[in-house]
Design an enzyme around this catalytic site. Sequence first.
Site, short mmCIF file in Angstrom:
data_model
loop_
_atom_site.label_atom_id
_atom_site.label_comp_id
_atom_site.label_asym_id
_atom_site.label_seq_id
_atom_site.Cartn_x
_atom_site.Cartn_y
_atom_site.Cartn_z
N CYS A 1 0.14 3.73 2.77
CA CYS A 1 0.61 3.16 4.04
C CYS A 1 2.10 3.45 4.21
CB CYS A 1 0.38 1.66 4.08
SG CYS A 1 -1.35 1.15 4.01
N CYS B 1 0.83 -1.21 0.00
CA CYS B 1 0.00 0.00 0.00
C CYS B 1 0.86 1.26 0.00
CB CYS B 1 -0.92 -0.06 1.22
SG CYS B 1 -1.75 1.48 1.63
#
Length: 122
Positions: free
Chosen positions: A33, A30
């Site tokens: 993230c 991600c």
Amino acid sequence: MATVTLTKDNFEEVVNSDGMVLVDFWAAWCGPCRMFAPVFEGAADRHDDIVFGKVDTEDQTELAQAFGIQSIPTLMAVRDGVVLYAQPGALPEQSLEELIGKLREVDMDQVRAEIAKQQQAE
């Protein structure tokens, strides 16, 4: 303070302890993230009275499902075992610091009284 890796084995013990716990639900693939990770780590270094935990949603799918995580990163804030905040999205450093300040200001006696009132009404 370094971040704590949270798993199904230690999650409840850590999150239900006294004090504040911030939980970052994330995954290695991600991009947002990965952008949020240094912000989260920096806050962990600045606030040694708060537990900063990370849940790898790929490794801990049961936890992600239990909390209905559909978008990552998702940040969850728990104080004295009560979830006060849970929102998806990577926060910039200033927004995370503002959130921490607001969480510190919450009157937990009032929150517990409100929860008790709701439980009696059920």
